[in-house]
Design an enzyme around this catalytic site. Structure first.
Site, PDB file in Angstrom:
ATOM      1  N   ASP A  15      35.172  57.785  27.395  1.00 35.07           N
ATOM      2  CA  ASP A  15      35.052  56.475  26.728  1.00 35.07           C
ATOM      3  C   ASP A  15      34.445  56.603  25.325  1.00 35.07           C
ATOM      4  O   ASP A  15      33.540  55.863  24.958  1.00 35.07           O
ATOM      5  CB  ASP A  15      34.212  55.512  27.572  1.00 35.07           C
ATOM      6  CG  ASP A  15      34.895  55.105  28.861  1.00 35.07           C
ATOM      7  OD1 ASP A  15      35.973  55.647  29.154  1.00 35.07           O
ATOM      8  OD2 ASP A  15      34.356  54.248  29.569  1.00 35.07           O
TER       9      ASP A  15
ATOM     10  N   ASP B 115      39.866  58.614  29.265  1.00 30.37           N
ATOM     11  CA  ASP B 115      40.049  57.280  28.672  1.00 30.37           C
ATOM     12  C   ASP B 115      39.329  57.156  27.333  1.00 30.37           C
ATOM     13  O   ASP B 115      38.674  56.141  27.063  1.00 30.37           O
ATOM     14  CB  ASP B 115      39.523  56.195  29.627  1.00 30.37           C
ATOM     15  CG  ASP B 115      40.179  56.236  30.991  1.00 30.37           C
ATOM     16  OD1 ASP B 115      41.348  56.659  31.074  1.00 30.37           O
ATOM     17  OD2 ASP B 115      39.525  55.853  31.970  1.00 30.37           O
TER      18      ASP B 115
END
Length: 369
Positions: free
Chosen positions: A191, A218
């Site tokens: 992230d 991600d």
């Protein structure tokens, strides 16, 4: 549409600050070699504009930390950062519209804002953990924010904190409309870059040009309308015994927003073995179960680190990637090879004609400044 008076004024102010270096481009060699910490951008004793503040940990500026300068600034201010590593967290509140961070060096690697909170890091006051949003090293809530030649990093490492299981660690979270990042770097693992909006009904527009982002899980995610041009995304080697080792994109676009992430003329490289990473997976968060993630990757070079046979995967089985808005157009490289057309939705020529920065960003043209 013509630029507004505020946009014209802002462009003139930035032009004066950047001097010979065009906005979004590296400074001249002369600027790089300038002896003063702020290069050609003035100093406290010779400000280029009344709304310019100077930041230097060595004490040669107005403030020693970025947050202190943000607190002292108002709308439309520019903060010139001396080359240094700023180990701190920074929050730009919504009231500070039109704020600019300018790395005085032509090299963003020399101006770094970094900290090491993770989602599972306990808060010092004992009130719980930070959570994903709270882990961000830099949080930008203001509209009209611009950063030039700055590195935003989160150097939390899982191996150093085996007791922490929530290992999301955000380098930058941006929620303001008209946020631009030019020649910036975003470093982290899980992230890294959170391109988001302030609410489900706010379709924040963000623009990233000639940037570099790296991570593993991600590491480019959120629900903003975000355009990435000429950016490089680098997947990291990860010491796990499973694949995929991670995903580059995880958009969470609101269903009412016609535009999510657009990567145009970008490059994806990898520090992991071939095929170890997925290009994307959809993120449908519990806070918005109606989200319909949107991603277009076009005219980009996908290296061998991307699984060409199956470049997309699910985050949750009830939200399959096939039901989302994922598409590609004219990509190249070993990671873009089409083995099964059903696994790689492609835009038609007519659809690609509207998958552009002009369509996504509308009347805001940061690339025209």
């Amino acid at each position: 549409m013509p630029l507004t008076p505020a946009e014209v004024e802002r462009g003139q102010r930035l032009g004066a600050l950047l001097g010979a270096a065009a906005p979004g481009h590296a400074a001249s060699p002369a600027a790089e070699g300038h002896a003063a910490p702020f290069g050609p951008y003035g100093a406290p004793g010779r400000r280029l504009t009344p709304r310019t503040l100077y930041v230097d940990p060595a004490g040669r500026g107005d403030h020693a930390t970025v947050q202190a300068a943000v607190d002292a600034a108002g709308p439309g201010h520019t903060l010139v950062l001396a080359p240094a590593t700023y180990r701190e967290t920074v929050t730009v509140p919504a009231t500070h519209t039109g704020l600019t961070l300018l790395g005085a060096s032509g090299d963003p690697r020399r101006t770094v804002i970094v900290y090491d909170n993770a989602a599972g890091t306990p808060k010092p006051d004992g009130s719980g953990t930070y959570g994903t949003s709270g882990s961000a090293t830099t949080t930008v809530a203001a509209a009209g924010f611009t950063a030039y030649r700055v590195t935003f990093a989160n150097d939390f490492l899982r191996v150093d904190h085996p007791e922490i299981t929530a290992t999301q660690a955000v380098a930058l979270k941006a929620t303001g409309d008209r946020s631009a990042f030019l020649h910036c770097r975003f470093l982290g693992h899980q992230d890294t870059l959170y391109a988001d909006s302030a609410s489900l009904s706010a379709f924040a527009r963000q623009y990233f040009a000639h940037c570099y982002a790296e991570g593993d899980v991600d590491f480019v995610f959120g629900r903003a309308t975000a355009v990435f041009e000429h950016c490089r995304f680098h997947t990291l080697a990860r010491d796990v015994d499973f694949t995929p080792k991670g995903m580059v994109f995880a958009p969470s676009t609101a269903v009412a927003n016609p535009y999510g992430f657009l990567a145009d003329r970008c490059r994806i490289t990898s520090g992991a073995e071939d095929g170890a990473y997925k290009l994307a997976r959809p993120w449908v968060p519990s806070s918005d179960p109606t989200a319909r993630p949107s991603l277009v990757v076009r005219d980009s070079l996908l290296g061998p680190g991307i699984d060409a046979a199956a470049p997309y995967t699910h985050m949750r089985e009830q939200y399959p990637w096939q039901a989302q808005r994922f598409a590609e157009y004219r990509n190249s490289g070993p990671g873009a090879r089409i083995w099964d057309p059903a696994q790689r939705p492609q835009l038609t020529r007519a659809e690609a004609a509207t998958a552009t920065r002009a369509t996504y960003l509308g009347d805001w043209r940061p690339y025209a400044d």
